[in-house]
Design a protein around this motif. Sequence first.
Motif, PDB file in Angstrom:
ATOM      1  N   ARG A  78      38.703 -19.040  -5.753  1.00 36.68           N
ATOM      2  CA  ARG A  78      39.595 -19.500  -7.017  1.00 36.68           C
ATOM      3  C   ARG A  78      39.370 -18.552  -8.090  1.00 36.68           C
ATOM      4  N   ARG A  79      38.301 -17.836  -8.275  1.00 31.61           N
ATOM      5  CA  ARG A  79      38.264 -16.702  -9.321  1.00 31.61           C
ATOM      6  C   ARG A  79      39.259 -15.607  -9.061  1.00 31.61           C
ATOM      7  N   HIS A  80      39.614 -15.495  -7.750  1.00 28.93           N
ATOM      8  CA  HIS A  80      40.257 -14.221  -7.291  1.00 28.93           C
ATOM      9  C   HIS A  80      41.899 -14.762  -7.158  1.00 28.93           C
ATOM     10  N   THR A  81      42.275 -15.959  -7.394  1.00 27.40           N
ATOM     11  CA  THR A  81      43.584 -16.528  -7.193  1.00 27.40           C
ATOM     12  C   THR A  81      44.588 -15.576  -8.027  1.00 27.40           C
ATOM     13  N   ALA A  82      44.513 -15.394  -9.222  1.00 26.71           N
ATOM     14  CA  ALA A  82      45.477 -14.842  -9.957  1.00 26.71           C
ATOM     15  C   ALA A  82      45.751 -13.560  -9.300  1.00 26.71           C
TER      16      ALA A  82
END
Length: 181
Positions: A78-82
Motif C-alpha cells: 500500500r505504501r507503493h500504491t502511488a
Amino acid sequence: MTKTEWDRPNLTDPAVFGSLFDRHGGDLHRYLARRVGPAADDLLSETFLVALERRHTYEPTRSVVRAWLFGIATNLLRRHTAQEVHTLRLTARAAASANTHVDAPDITVAERVDAQDTMRRLAGALAEMPVGDRDVLLLFSWAELSFAEVAVALDIPVGTVRSRMHRVRKVLRSELLSLTA
C-alpha cells in the motif's frame, strides 16, 4: 513438519522463519514482483522482517500462515500504491502510443492494435480502481489466494471480498465488452 504445522506453525521460535521463507518466499516474491517489479526483493525482505517482529500477533486459530504473510505483504504494498498507479497509467499511455511494437510475426497488425487497446483500457481501469478492490483482485488472481485467504490477508469479512470481487469483475467485463462494441 506436517501439513498442519506448515499451515499453522508455532512462530515463537525465530528459527521457523527460515522454513517459512523457503516454503512461501517464492509465491510472495512472484506476487510482489507482478505488482512492483524490481522493488519486490526489498518488499519480500521487509515482509519477513515485519512478520518476525510481529510474530506474537499471529493467531494460528484464525488463519493459515500463508494468508497472514500475504496480508503483511499487501499492507507494505500500500505504501507503493502511488507508484503502481503511476505505472498502470504509463502502461495505458504506452499501449495507446503508435510507437508500441510487439515483434511477433504470427500476429497481424489488427490483432496487435486490438491487444494494445485492450491493454490500455485494462491498465487504465486497474489504475482507477479503489485500492481495496485492486488488492482483492490481485491477491485472488496473481497470488492465487482463496476468498477466505484474501479476507484474512486484508483483515476484512469474506462477504466484503466477494462483493469487491463482484464489483471488479463488473468493471473489467464492462471494459472488455466496450472493446467489442
